[in-house]
Design a protein around this motif. Structure first.
Motif, PDB file in Angstrom:
ATOM      1  N   ARG A 198      19.545  23.354  14.024  1.00  0.00           N
ATOM      2  CA  ARG A 198      18.875  24.526  14.573  1.00  0.00           C
ATOM      3  C   ARG A 198      17.346  24.435  14.572  1.00  0.00           C
ATOM      4  O   ARG A 198      16.663  25.446  14.448  1.00  0.00           O
ATOM      5  N   HIS A 199      16.804  23.239  14.748  1.00  0.00           N
ATOM      6  CA  HIS A 199      15.350  23.122  14.891  1.00  0.00           C
ATOM      7  C   HIS A 199      14.902  23.781  16.202  1.00  0.00           C
ATOM      8  O   HIS A 199      15.608  23.742  17.208  1.00  0.00           O
ATOM      9  N   LEU A 200      13.710  24.358  16.150  1.00  0.00           N
ATOM     10  CA  LEU A 200      13.140  24.968  17.350  1.00  0.00           C
ATOM     11  C   LEU A 200      12.966  23.929  18.455  1.00  0.00           C
ATOM     12  O   LEU A 200      13.299  24.175  19.620  1.00  0.00           O
ATOM     13  N   GLN A 201      12.440  22.762  18.101  1.00  0.00           N
ATOM     14  CA  GLN A 201      12.217  21.701  19.072  1.00  0.00           C
ATOM     15  C   GLN A 201      13.457  20.810  19.169  1.00  0.00           C
ATOM     16  O   GLN A 201      13.906  20.269  18.153  1.00  0.00           O
ATOM     17  N   PRO A 202      14.020  20.643  20.362  1.00  0.00           N
ATOM     18  CA  PRO A 202      15.264  19.887  20.486  1.00  0.00           C
ATOM     19  C   PRO A 202      15.178  18.454  19.997  1.00  0.00           C
ATOM     20  O   PRO A 202      16.166  17.917  19.490  1.00  0.00           O
ATOM     21  N   GLU A 203      14.004  17.831  20.122  1.00  0.00           N
ATOM     22  CA  GLU A 203      13.891  16.425  19.715  1.00  0.00           C
ATOM     23  C   GLU A 203      14.040  16.246  18.207  1.00  0.00           C
ATOM     24  O   GLU A 203      14.294  15.129  17.722  1.00  0.00           O
ATOM     25  N   TYR A 204      13.900  17.318  17.437  1.00  0.00           N
ATOM     26  CA  TYR A 204      14.054  17.217  15.989  1.00  0.00           C
ATOM     27  C   TYR A 204      15.471  17.543  15.522  1.00  0.00           C
ATOM     28  O   TYR A 204      15.753  17.449  14.321  1.00  0.00           O
ATOM     29  N   ARG A 205      16.332  17.928  16.438  1.00  0.00           N
ATOM     30  CA  ARG A 205      17.730  18.180  16.068  1.00  0.00           C
ATOM     31  C   ARG A 205      18.474  16.853  15.918  1.00  0.00           C
ATOM     32  O   ARG A 205      18.212  15.901  16.651  1.00  0.00           O
ATOM     33  N   ALA A 206      19.384  16.821  14.992  1.00  0.00           N
ATOM     34  CA  ALA A 206      20.208  15.634  14.813  1.00  0.00           C
ATOM     35  C   ALA A 206      21.130  15.456  16.012  1.00  0.00           C
ATOM     36  O   ALA A 206      21.282  16.358  16.843  1.00  0.00           O
ATOM     37  N   SER A 207      21.733  14.305  16.113  1.00  0.00           N
ATOM     38  CA  SER A 207      22.773  14.107  17.129  1.00  0.00           C
ATOM     39  C   SER A 207      24.081  14.709  16.612  1.00  0.00           C
ATOM     40  O   SER A 207      24.263  14.913  15.397  1.00  0.00           O
ATOM     41  N   ALA A 208      24.994  14.979  17.520  1.00  0.00           N
ATOM     42  CA  ALA A 208      26.296  15.503  17.114  1.00  0.00           C
ATOM     43  C   ALA A 208      27.015  14.508  16.211  1.00  0.00           C
ATOM     44  O   ALA A 208      27.697  14.899  15.249  1.00  0.00           O
ATOM     45  N   ALA A 209      26.880  13.213  16.511  1.00  0.00           N
ATOM     46  CA  ALA A 209      27.518  12.189  15.687  1.00  0.00           C
ATOM     47  C   ALA A 209      26.972  12.209  14.265  1.00  0.00           C
ATOM     48  O   ALA A 209      27.727  12.029  13.293  1.00  0.00           O
ATOM     49  N   GLU A 210      25.662  12.428  14.121  1.00  0.00           N
ATOM     50  CA  GLU A 210      25.057  12.487  12.781  1.00  0.00           C
ATOM     51  C   GLU A 210      25.565  13.691  12.005  1.00  0.00           C
ATOM     52  O   GLU A 210      25.849  13.589  10.796  1.00  0.00           O
ATOM     53  N   VAL A 211      25.670  14.836  12.660  1.00  0.00           N
ATOM     54  CA  VAL A 211      26.177  16.035  11.989  1.00  0.00           C
ATOM     55  C   VAL A 211      27.637  15.846  11.601  1.00  0.00           C
ATOM     56  O   VAL A 211      28.054  16.174  10.476  1.00  0.00           O
TER      57      VAL A 211
END
Length: 229
Positions: free
Chosen positions: A199-212
């Protein structure tokens, strides 16, 4: 489509276990909301299943030669898109899917535009202003799914649309009650951490789905095997 009409068709497994939303919330005979009394471990297991579903969709091309990056964005992730089949929640409803293309010069995702239809408290900040979007919108929404599984509430539940849209756009997070955020339950703490990955404001700082999915799967395995306190 088999009749040559300009429509989309789909073939899905029959699942009669209800949606994640149906099973998390129900109504009694008086119309009062009944919220699920699941253990922390159950909630973590369902969050893991949701993350695995999103990861499988994003990386559907992972075995193709030369494949780079996510191939598909679902763009409509929410509790009611996960349907229970034999006790396992599977992702469904692909009518808003966008196939991700890459810039041949920069090798970066091209993104896509959505003109209308982005209300709802599961939407990402970039969806609120209809800017260029990528598969990272699904990560933000996955974080909201995990929040609901963790707390039994919708993100920003009870707020009017303009109010929660303002909060989402400015990076505010829905409140996690103290009895959950301070819980010693490792399953709940894992879910809180996974929310932060999404849930980072900036999309580039969100993890990938695979990482989650990998993080949650590892934590689930640790707890089920008794390797955590």
């Amino acid at each position: 489509q088999m009749y040559s009409h300009c429509v989309m068709g789909g073939l899905f497994e029959f699942a009669d276990g209800g949606t994640m939303e149906d099973n998390l919330w129900s109504l009694d005979s008086a119309g009062n909301t009944l919220r699920a009394r699941w253990s922390g471990l159950q909630r973590l297991r369902y969050a893991t299943q949701a993350a695995l579903g999103v990861a499988d969709l994003h990386d559907v091309n992972q075995y193709e030669e030369g494949a780079i990056g996510p191939a598909v964005a679902h763009t409509d992730i929410s509790l009611d898109q996960f349907i229970s089949l034999n006790g396992v929640y599977k992702l469904s409803d692909f009518n808003r899917v966008y196939f991700m293309r890459r810039n041949v010069t920069s090798d970066e995702p091209c993104g896509y535009h959505v003109d209308i239809g982005n209300p709802g408290s599961y939407r990402s900040p970039e969806e609120m202003i209809y800017s260029i979007q990528t598969e990272k919108v699904d990560l933000y929404a996955l974080g909201s799914v995990i929040y609901s599984l963790l707390t039994n509430f919708e993100p920003f539940e009870g707020l009017e649309r303009d109010d929660y849209m303002y909060r989402i756009f400015h990076g505010e997070q829905p409140i996690i009650p103290d009895y959950i955020s301070h819980s010693p339950d490792p399953a709940k703490q894992a879910m809180i951490r996974a929310m932060g990955m999404c849930r980072h404001l900036q999309p580039e700082y969100r993890a990938s789905a695979a990482e989650v999915a990998s993080f949650l799967s590892d934590k689930l395995s640790e707890i089920e095997s008794g390797r955590t306190g």
